[in-house]
Enzyme design. Structure first.
Site, PDB file in Angstrom:
ATOM      1  N   HIS A   1     -52.403  92.939 143.362  1.00 47.56           N
ATOM      2  CA  HIS A   1     -53.533  92.867 142.622  1.00 47.56           C
ATOM      3  C   HIS A   1     -54.255  91.596 143.422  1.00 47.56           C
ATOM      4  CE1 HIS A   1     -53.358  95.852 139.668  1.00 47.56           C
ATOM      5  NE2 HIS A   1     -52.391  95.143 138.881  1.00 47.56           N
TER       6      HIS A   1
ATOM      7  N   HIS B   1     -45.951  92.843 141.785  1.00 49.02           N
ATOM      8  CA  HIS B   1     -47.120  93.651 141.078  1.00 49.02           C
ATOM      9  C   HIS B   1     -48.185  92.806 141.186  1.00 49.02           C
ATOM     10  CE1 HIS B   1     -48.498  96.726 138.306  1.00 49.02           C
ATOM     11  NE2 HIS B   1     -49.587  95.969 138.066  1.00 49.02           N
ATOM     12  N   GLU B   2     -48.219  91.690 140.407  1.00 48.43           N
ATOM     13  CA  GLU B   2     -49.505  90.877 140.272  1.00 48.43           C
ATOM     14  C   GLU B   2     -49.883  90.258 141.530  1.00 48.43           C
ATOM     15  OE1 GLU B   2     -51.090  91.137 137.741  1.00 48.43           O
ATOM     16  OE2 GLU B   2     -49.534  91.956 136.347  1.00 48.43           O
TER      17      GLU B   2
ATOM     18  N   HIS C   1     -55.294  92.454 147.104  1.00 48.24           N
ATOM     19  CA  HIS C   1     -56.220  93.369 147.003  1.00 48.24           C
ATOM     20  C   HIS C   1     -57.676  92.750 146.834  1.00 48.24           C
ATOM     21  CE1 HIS C   1     -57.814  97.587 145.495  1.00 48.24           C
ATOM     22  NE2 HIS C   1     -58.385  97.082 146.594  1.00 48.24           N
TER      23      HIS C   1
END
Length: 603
Positions: A395, A391-392, A398
């Site tokens: 981020h 998940h991290e 991105h």
């Protein structure tokens, strides 16, 4: 190497290979101090622009200075706070964090005149700026200013609205004090018959108990406590809604909902399509709830059964290095360009891996433009930590791809887009894990984990969004938001979403009183749209291959260079249509089907 929960070390003893490399931001404290001094000097220069923003050259010079100051400030702020997060008890970095926060306030105040001064210019002048080659780098900024212009008031009224801003925080502040400080919950007996404090933190643990009596008692105790404060809490929520109606009217918006969507230029249809499409797929949620009832072996499914474990946690011990490898392999569908940066991030000091004494809890990705992003973890060798890593890193990737392909101002993406990349990584990791898991028990554990994400992130958040829409519409029609009305609306929504086959306990009617997000109005729908967009992307990538990958990488590289809805649309996800929500629902249906088949193997 792995780290067990008993091996919490002092920060000074954490090996270099397990720390993030903040030296990439500032080599030492002296460098930070020098940059701090630069910003203080630049603030004096900003004042010189006040009253001069009448022509393209002045606006260009002012914007360039604004960007330079903002970038320096971002670097100072991020570094000071990440140092503080390494050990929150360290007084040196506690003080540095406070110093950075104070400077941030100074910077905001110094730059605050720019937008109102430009907006005070005639519309023709603004349109001229948009077409002026000198200001081509700021075209999107100026277009956005022009779009906002009808809702900006004359200077004196804006000054008055700024003062009202302090009052507008009151409902949220009061709710926070009631909810976090004044609300006292009773004790609840746990599985061992021992009395334990019921708190916001322990409530979910009670609901996850295998003992049904424990779940039921905690559920009743929670909502009985809120019911005692129903009049105060209804008045507080009503005050927040009244505040929204005031701002919408003063700023010339058709409704409070449209005002909240206007900032990101999100069409109202995105909000209403979400609700309508989820309504059409409520039988899927109810099918999952039927399966939950069967697997729990209960005659009736109650609201307090929704978080109960369907299967004993499959003990998956996953050391960090293995988690890293699995994340890399699961993201192979995104191609070599993505993987090269991802692999490099694991070797180049992006990540602070393990817990240490005083370290900030949880996980996040953060950073400053011009330097690679950073990721804070508190890794445990389990499944949840592996998904947190995926998940991290979503981020982080991105941010990295936006920053490396765009100038500073255009690289900042909106909250509407923020959870798409992180959730997509989780979806690809889940697909990878399910394809490689033969053991029915482990597979069911994974499927339950995924299905509950749909239930809580898509269905539940959409129900919250619908509640907010209804209560604002009622208030706009002049109805009083009494405790009874709020509870009736909330209870009927729960019945609608959960269906007739489960028992929708009357106590749930008070749940509206404990949701803090209702004080950040019309925000929760972004969880559901972000999750749906990510699920749609993952489906396209797994089914189409390279064309879908290319579109997705284009999305990651677009930052905030256009309106969020346009960025997603160019990448193949049109959130103004019901299609991405429907695609997410088809994935949910396939999960339920797989759960039903796996359940047969477990009998």
């Amino acid at each position: 190497m792995s780290q067990t929960s008993s091996q919490v070390t002092k920060r000074s003893d954490v090996p270099a290979e397990h720390r993030w490399k903040l030296e990439d931001l500032f080599a030492n404290q002296n460098e930070w101090d020098q940059e701090y001094a630069i910003v203080k000097k630049q603030l004096d220069k900003v004042a010189e622009f006040q009253g001069t923003l009448k022509d393209a050259s002045s606006v260009k010079a002012c914007f360039e200075l604004e960007d330079d100051i903002s970038l320096h400030m971002e670097r100072l702020y991020v570094y000071a706070n990440m140092r503080h997060h390494e050990d929150t008890a360290d007084p040196t970095y506690m003080a540095l964090s406070e110093k950075a926060k104070k400077l941030s306030v100074e910077v905001s105040e110094a730059l605050s005149f720019i937008t109102p001064e430009i907006l005070a210019l005639p519309e023709e002048t603004l349109k001229g700026f948009i077409d002026d080659p000198q200001l081509s780098a700021y075209k999107f900024t100026l277009e956005e200013m022009l779009r906002q212009k009808p809702h900006v008031l004359p200077k004196e009224q804006e000054a008055l609205m700024a003062q009202v801003g302090n009052l507008s925080q009151a409902p949220n502040t009061i709710f926070g004090m009631i909810n976090n400080a004044d609300m006292k919950f009773p004790k609840v007996r746990d599985e061992n018959g021992e009395e334990r404090d019921l708190t916001h933190g322990s409530y979910i643990q009670f609901l996850e108990s295998e003992n049904r009596e424990v779940r039921a008692n905690a559920f009743k105790a929670m909502y009985d406590t809120y019911a005692k404060q129903k009049n105060t809490l209804a008045a507080t929520l009503n005050a927040n809604v009244t505040k929204n109606l005031f701002y919408a009217k003063v700023r010339n918006y058709p409704s409070a909902l449209e005002m909240s969507l206007y900032g990101d230029n999100i069409p109202k249809e995105v909000y209403t399509n979400l609700i309508d499409t989820i309504h059409q797929h409520l039988p899927l949620l109810q099918r999952y709830l039927d399966l939950r009832q069967t697997m729990l072996g209960v005659d009736e499914l109650h609201m307090y059964d929704l978080f109960a474990p369907l299967i004993e946690e499959a003990k998956m011990t996953i050391p960090y290095e293995e988690a890293q490898q699995k994340v890399i392999e699961s993201l192979e569908p995104l191609g070599e360009e993505y993987l090269k940066v991802l692999k490099g991030s694991f070797e180049e000091g992006w990540i602070d891996i393990y817990e240490n004494e005083g370290k900030r809890s949880g996980a996040y990705s953060w950073g400053a433009y011009g330097t690679h992003p950073y990721v804070l973890l508190n890794h445990k060798d389990n499944l949840n930590s592996m998904f947190t890593l995926a998940h991290e890193m979503g981020h982080a990737m991105h941010s990295y791809l936006s920053d490396t392909h765009l100038p500073y101002r255009d690289a900042q993406y909106t909250i509407f887009l923020a959870e798409v990349a992180s959730t997509l990584n989780e979806a690809l990791l889940m697909d990878y894990m399910l394809k490689r898991t033969e053991d029915p028990k482990s597979k069911m554990y994974l499927l339950t984990y995924y299905a509950d994400q749909f239930r809580t992130t898509v269905f539940r958040q959409t129900m919250f969004a619908e509640f907010e829409k209804i209560i604002h519409e009622k208030a706009e029609q002049g109805e009083a938001l009494t405790p009874q009305l709020l509870s009736d609306i909330y209870y009927e929504l729960n019945k609608k979403y959960h269906g007739d086959r489960m028992v929708v306990d009357k106590d749930i009617a008070m749940e509206w009183a404990r949701i803090p997000h209702f004080y950040t109005s019309f925000y929760v729908y972004k969880y559901a749209t972000g999750f749906s967009a990510a699920t749609s992307f993952s489906k396209q990538i797994l089914e189409e291959g390279q064309p879908a990958v290319d579109r997705y990488l284009g999305f990651l590289k677009s930052g905030g260079s256009d309106f969020s809805i346009n960025i997603l649309k160019k990448a193949g996800v049109d959130m103004s249509s019901p299609k991405p929500i429907a695609e997410a629902m088809s994935v949910f249906e396939s999960i339920i089907e797989e759960m039903e088949e796996t359940a047969k193997l477990l009998k």
